[in-house]
Motif scaffolding. Sequence first.
Motif, PDB file in Angstrom:
ATOM      1  N   VAL A  63       0.868  -1.169   0.000  1.00  0.00           N
ATOM      2  CA  VAL A  63       0.000   0.000   0.000  1.00  0.00           C
ATOM      3  C   VAL A  63       0.908   1.223   0.000  1.00  0.00           C
ATOM      4  O   VAL A  63       1.580   1.518   0.986  1.00  0.00           O
ATOM      5  CB  VAL A  63      -0.950  -0.004   1.212  1.00  0.00           C
ATOM      6  N   ASP A  64       0.925   1.889  -1.138  1.00  0.00           N
ATOM      7  CA  ASP A  64       1.882   2.958  -1.373  1.00  0.00           C
ATOM      8  C   ASP A  64       1.221   4.297  -1.069  1.00  0.00           C
ATOM      9  O   ASP A  64       0.307   4.724  -1.759  1.00  0.00           O
ATOM     10  CB  ASP A  64       2.322   2.890  -2.846  1.00  0.00           C
ATOM     11  N   THR A  65       1.683   4.952  -0.003  1.00  0.00           N
ATOM     12  CA  THR A  65       1.101   6.247   0.357  1.00  0.00           C
ATOM     13  C   THR A  65       1.668   7.359  -0.511  1.00  0.00           C
ATOM     14  O   THR A  65       1.180   8.475  -0.483  1.00  0.00           O
ATOM     15  CB  THR A  65       1.423   6.601   1.823  1.00  0.00           C
ATOM     16  N   GLY A  66       2.725   7.064  -1.245  1.00  0.00           N
ATOM     17  CA  GLY A  66       3.407   8.121  -1.999  1.00  0.00           C
ATOM     18  C   GLY A  66       4.395   8.874  -1.128  1.00  0.00           C
ATOM     19  O   GLY A  66       5.240   9.607  -1.617  1.00  0.00           O
ATOM     20  N   HIS A  67       4.293   8.688   0.205  1.00  0.00           N
ATOM     21  CA  HIS A  67       5.218   9.357   1.125  1.00  0.00           C
ATOM     22  C   HIS A  67       6.284   8.373   1.606  1.00  0.00           C
ATOM     23  O   HIS A  67       6.420   8.110   2.789  1.00  0.00           O
ATOM     24  CB  HIS A  67       4.461   9.897   2.351  1.00  0.00           C
ATOM     25  N   GLY A  90      -1.220  -0.885  -4.204  1.00  0.00           N
ATOM     26  CA  GLY A  90      -2.431  -0.093  -3.984  1.00  0.00           C
ATOM     27  C   GLY A  90      -1.981   1.322  -3.710  1.00  0.00           C
ATOM     28  O   GLY A  90      -1.189   1.553  -2.813  1.00  0.00           O
ATOM     29  N   SER A  91      -2.443   2.266  -4.509  1.00  0.00           N
ATOM     30  CA  SER A  91      -1.914   3.620  -4.416  1.00  0.00           C
ATOM     31  C   SER A  91      -2.882   4.553  -3.686  1.00  0.00           C
ATOM     32  O   SER A  91      -4.028   4.726  -4.075  1.00  0.00           O
ATOM     33  CB  SER A  91      -1.628   4.148  -5.819  1.00  0.00           C
ATOM     34  N   VAL A  92      -2.388   5.163  -2.612  1.00  0.00           N
ATOM     35  CA  VAL A  92      -3.214   6.119  -1.874  1.00  0.00           C
ATOM     36  C   VAL A  92      -3.479   7.353  -2.739  1.00  0.00           C
ATOM     37  O   VAL A  92      -4.572   7.918  -2.730  1.00  0.00           O
ATOM     38  CB  VAL A  92      -2.525   6.510  -0.539  1.00  0.00           C
ATOM     39  N   GLN A  93      -2.462   7.744  -3.541  1.00  0.00           N
ATOM     40  CA  GLN A  93      -2.640   8.891  -4.432  1.00  0.00           C
ATOM     41  C   GLN A  93      -3.833   8.652  -5.361  1.00  0.00           C
ATOM     42  O   GLN A  93      -4.670   9.528  -5.572  1.00  0.00           O
ATOM     43  CB  GLN A  93      -1.360   9.122  -5.258  1.00  0.00           C
ATOM     44  N   GLU A  94      -3.937   7.428  -5.870  1.00  0.00           N
ATOM     45  CA  GLU A  94      -5.060   7.101  -6.756  1.00  0.00           C
ATOM     46  C   GLU A  94      -6.386   7.207  -6.017  1.00  0.00           C
ATOM     47  O   GLU A  94      -7.363   7.701  -6.561  1.00  0.00           O
ATOM     48  CB  GLU A  94      -4.905   5.673  -7.294  1.00  0.00           C
ATOM     49  N   ASN A 108       0.510  18.337  11.070  1.00  0.00           N
ATOM     50  CA  ASN A 108       0.858  16.940  11.264  1.00  0.00           C
ATOM     51  C   ASN A 108       0.059  16.005  10.358  1.00  0.00           C
ATOM     52  O   ASN A 108      -0.156  14.840  10.657  1.00  0.00           O
ATOM     53  CB  ASN A 108       0.665  16.539  12.728  1.00  0.00           C
ATOM     54  N   ALA A 109      -0.420  16.555   9.221  1.00  0.00           N
ATOM     55  CA  ALA A 109      -1.221  15.745   8.307  1.00  0.00           C
ATOM     56  C   ALA A 109      -0.407  14.548   7.834  1.00  0.00           C
ATOM     57  O   ALA A 109       0.768  14.662   7.519  1.00  0.00           O
ATOM     58  CB  ALA A 109      -1.631  16.602   7.111  1.00  0.00           C
ATOM     59  N   THR A 110      -1.047  13.388   7.805  1.00  0.00           N
ATOM     60  CA  THR A 110      -0.375  12.213   7.274  1.00  0.00           C
ATOM     61  C   THR A 110      -1.362  11.451   6.402  1.00  0.00           C
ATOM     62  O   THR A 110      -2.555  11.723   6.417  1.00  0.00           O
ATOM     63  CB  THR A 110       0.094  11.238   8.375  1.00  0.00           C
ATOM     64  N   ARG A 111      -0.836  10.478   5.689  1.00  0.00           N
ATOM     65  CA  ARG A 111      -1.703   9.646   4.871  1.00  0.00           C
ATOM     66  C   ARG A 111      -1.937   8.290   5.547  1.00  0.00           C
ATOM     67  O   ARG A 111      -2.414   7.362   4.927  1.00  0.00           O
ATOM     68  CB  ARG A 111      -1.077   9.465   3.492  1.00  0.00           C
ATOM     69  N   ASN A 112      -1.597   8.251   6.837  1.00  0.00           N
ATOM     70  CA  ASN A 112      -1.667   6.979   7.556  1.00  0.00           C
ATOM     71  C   ASN A 112      -3.074   6.386   7.543  1.00  0.00           C
ATOM     72  O   ASN A 112      -3.276   5.229   7.203  1.00  0.00           O
ATOM     73  CB  ASN A 112      -1.182   7.209   8.986  1.00  0.00           C
ATOM     74  N   ALA A 113      -4.054   7.212   7.926  1.00  0.00           N
ATOM     75  CA  ALA A 113      -5.422   6.701   8.033  1.00  0.00           C
ATOM     76  C   ALA A 113      -6.004   6.415   6.651  1.00  0.00           C
ATOM     77  O   ALA A 113      -6.879   5.564   6.494  1.00  0.00           O
ATOM     78  CB  ALA A 113      -6.292   7.702   8.783  1.00  0.00           C
ATOM     79  N   LEU A 114      -5.528   7.156   5.646  1.00  0.00           N
ATOM     80  CA  LEU A 114      -6.059   6.980   4.294  1.00  0.00           C
ATOM     81  C   LEU A 114      -5.732   5.602   3.728  1.00  0.00           C
ATOM     82  O   LEU A 114      -6.410   5.109   2.836  1.00  0.00           O
ATOM     83  CB  LEU A 114      -5.485   8.049   3.344  1.00  0.00           C
ATOM     84  N   ASP A 250       5.504   5.801   6.938  1.00  0.00           N
ATOM     85  CA  ASP A 250       5.650   6.924   6.032  1.00  0.00           C
ATOM     86  C   ASP A 250       6.791   7.823   6.487  1.00  0.00           C
ATOM     87  O   ASP A 250       7.013   7.998   7.683  1.00  0.00           O
ATOM     88  CB  ASP A 250       4.362   7.746   6.056  1.00  0.00           C
ATOM     89  N   ILE A 251       7.432   8.439   5.516  1.00  0.00           N
ATOM     90  CA  ILE A 251       8.553   9.319   5.834  1.00  0.00           C
ATOM     91  C   ILE A 251       8.079  10.520   6.659  1.00  0.00           C
ATOM     92  O   ILE A 251       8.834  11.118   7.410  1.00  0.00           O
ATOM     93  CB  ILE A 251       9.273   9.763   4.528  1.00  0.00           C
ATOM     94  N   THR A 252       6.782  10.830   6.571  1.00  0.00           N
ATOM     95  CA  THR A 252       6.246  11.997   7.274  1.00  0.00           C
ATOM     96  C   THR A 252       6.025  11.751   8.764  1.00  0.00           C
ATOM     97  O   THR A 252       5.919  12.692   9.528  1.00  0.00           O
ATOM     98  CB  THR A 252       4.889  12.418   6.671  1.00  0.00           C
ATOM     99  N   ILE A 253       5.910  10.490   9.160  1.00  0.00           N
ATOM    100  CA  ILE A 253       5.565  10.222  10.558  1.00  0.00           C
ATOM    101  C   ILE A 253       6.567   9.350  11.288  1.00  0.00           C
ATOM    102  O   ILE A 253       6.427   9.083  12.474  1.00  0.00           O
ATOM    103  CB  ILE A 253       4.192   9.515  10.681  1.00  0.00           C
ATOM    104  N   THR A 254       7.569   8.843  10.585  1.00  0.00           N
ATOM    105  CA  THR A 254       8.489   7.917  11.218  1.00  0.00           C
ATOM    106  C   THR A 254       9.667   8.661  11.812  1.00  0.00           C
ATOM    107  O   THR A 254      10.432   9.291  11.084  1.00  0.00           O
ATOM    108  CB  THR A 254       8.998   6.884  10.205  1.00  0.00           C
ATOM    109  N   GLY A 255       9.764   8.595  13.123  1.00  0.00           N
ATOM    110  CA  GLY A 255      10.852   9.289  13.793  1.00  0.00           C
ATOM    111  C   GLY A 255      12.048   8.388  13.977  1.00  0.00           C
ATOM    112  O   GLY A 255      11.901   7.192  14.223  1.00  0.00           O
ATOM    113  N   GLY A 256      13.237   8.942  13.844  1.00  0.00           N
ATOM    114  CA  GLY A 256      14.453   8.171  14.075  1.00  0.00           C
ATOM    115  C   GLY A 256      14.990   8.423  15.466  1.00  0.00           C
ATOM    116  O   GLY A 256      14.538   9.332  16.165  1.00  0.00           O
ATOM    117  N   ILE A 257      15.930   7.575  15.864  1.00  0.00           N
ATOM    118  CA  ILE A 257      16.606   7.800  17.142  1.00  0.00           C
ATOM    119  C   ILE A 257      18.095   7.991  16.870  1.00  0.00           C
ATOM    120  O   ILE A 257      18.627   7.442  15.911  1.00  0.00           O
ATOM    121  CB  ILE A 257      16.429   6.599  18.102  1.00  0.00           C
TER     122      ILE A 257
END
Lengths: 301, 418
Positions: A63-67, A90-94, A108-114, A250-257
């Motif tokens: 499932v590709d969020t595009g992010h 499966g494309s979220v963009q589509e 903090n918008a994400t495509r997680n729920a989408l 997603d790159i938008t919500i994944t935090g690194g340590i």
Amino acid sequence: MSKYYLNYLDELESEAIYILREVYAQFQNPVILFSGGKDSILVTHLAKKAFYPCKIPFALMHVDTGHNFPETIKFRDDLIESLGARLIVGSVQESIDKGRVQEEKGKNATRNALQITTLLDAIEENKVDCAIGGGRRDEEKARAKERFFSHRDDFGQWDPKNQRPELWNLLNGKHFEGEHFRAFPISNWTEMDVWNYIQRENIQIPSLYLAHEREVVMRNGSWIPNSEFLKLEEHEEIVTKKIRFRTLGDITITGGIESDADTLEKVALEVSTMRQTERGNRSDDKRSETAMEDRKREGYF
Amino acid sequence: MQIDKNQLLRFTTAGSVDDGKSTLIGRLLYDSKSIFEDQIEAVENSSKKKGHEGVDLAMFTDGLKDEREQGITIDVAYRYFTTPKRKFIIADTPGHIQYTRNMVTGASTANAAIILIDARHGVIEQTKRHTFIASLLQIPHIIVCINKMDLVDYSEEVYNDIVGQFEEFSSKLLIKDVRYIPISALLGDNVVNRSENMKWYQGSPLLHELETLHISSDINKVDARFPVQTVLRPQREGFIDFRGYAGRVASGIFRPKDEVTILPSGFTSTIKAVHSDEGELEEAFAPMSIAITLEDDIDISRGDMIVKTNNQPEPKQDIDAMLCWLNTDEAKPRAKYTVMHTSNEQRAMIKEVVYKIDINTYNRNTEDKSLKMNDISRVKLRTTKPLMTDDYRENRNTGSIILIDESTNETVAAGMIL
């Protein structure tokens, strides 16, 4: 002591292989939900073992969020090629373009729920009757009660009160037209088990899991990577840090340590001394106390 | 850590909030450092919200939204912790009679059961219920924890009295191995560390027992049984003639050159090789997932069982079993169900309910022939084709069945073959 016993990693491996073979035997069109994260890579590795010398009999569904992290996509494509497996995207963009879902707004918008809609659409379009996931019961409290074979109704929804009891090794995958199952072969693995096993089997994983230099910004207590999707707040500043990721979303919500663990061995050692859960850096789980349970009910991974 | 030697131990805990079950699990997780800081923080936050002071250990095992709102456990929850000696899986189940089916589910895969007794109350109905289920499901080891010893002044007399009560009622049950530990889950006495308050107790603390229980002999190594899950036919270069039977060894040991019989057909052959993905093995035992190739071309498919020719299970169409009903819909008289047994599926009819057991008193009721949720009854089943069975007591894997309602696809009952 008798020599006729398995160590715990062998026993977990054997259990997972058993479950994957049951999926193959009981369903018509199963797929592996592939995110590019270590857990879905592990499931794919176990599937390879379960059916050797046959090719892995499951398509991989992403499932590709595009992010995405670009590294994840490259890793996915290389793996697909080496397995000779089929990839379903499966494309979220589509889904957004078709008006099936609406993009979240705000900082903090994400495509997680989408993803939920895209995932359920992809399952329906491809007539998938079992989606194999890398979910583990130790990850989150809503997952502690998940079954190996988890039943979803014809809306793709999970009803925690209406799950089939699972006794001994007898897995009931019977379903009606339109319903599907989620199967979780690594339910009983912990994060530590996963790392010990990856190290033992020398499984290839995306370089993101190992410490590397990256441009990041501090947000909600974790280092969020710089990307084209990042909108900087006024007080925020991009810095370069040596970090690694414990989970990949997603790159938008994944935090690194911050970490110096740049080999599998060092990562396993670091994980064994961690005092925070791995999902602690996932802002999608922090939205409320029952964020995971609510998404699971709707049909999340 | 010698991870290459460490075993996995699955144990079940049944009980209610009152007897300190959640506190005990919280204590084991907390003291083995299996709880992370963000989880502790989350529990501190919810404790505060509810007006509790400090960290309530019991809250680490809280599950779904409904459960948290009602303060109860509804379903089996699985917890994990690891020590330098073993990995543990806890099947945490609610102890109320209404949840018998969950206790049975949690017990079905357990190597050990922890039975908690409140030192102030001694053996109560719930104790008898849990012990009965542990015995019915043939959990190999039972550890009776007499909890809340701090509330009875750590009295040896109280402890001995309860041990006596337990031995008296449990003598009617088939239990292989039972041991007793006086503990205080809340204060940590004899959980991870030896108690300073009970010098009279000579045994080990609970965690040490769990780490050293001898479990490798619990697996049946005598009766070689291999239910076929699926057939591997790669049909690619290097493997043109390869026909592997994939499955998990249910019991016993398989080696190349073993004389085997395929059931139900009765054809015989010899094992050519035992395969893993890393090559051929000298032998395979339970619970290894492997593939077997045979010297002869025989038609074998899912549901068949490969066994050693000199030691075969009993083909049975008339089956006596202890049945636990799991579904809210009660059994319909003479209704047909799908029966799952190893990788085999047949149709079955419940011909007769012989008696129902009162799991608090162990009395048999031969009048009540209904099968309702949480009932445990002795029944006679008739299947359309024979199942290759062993007694559950001898073999958990080939002695267990589930029944599936064909109209709903739900798992409605679990059975142990007698």
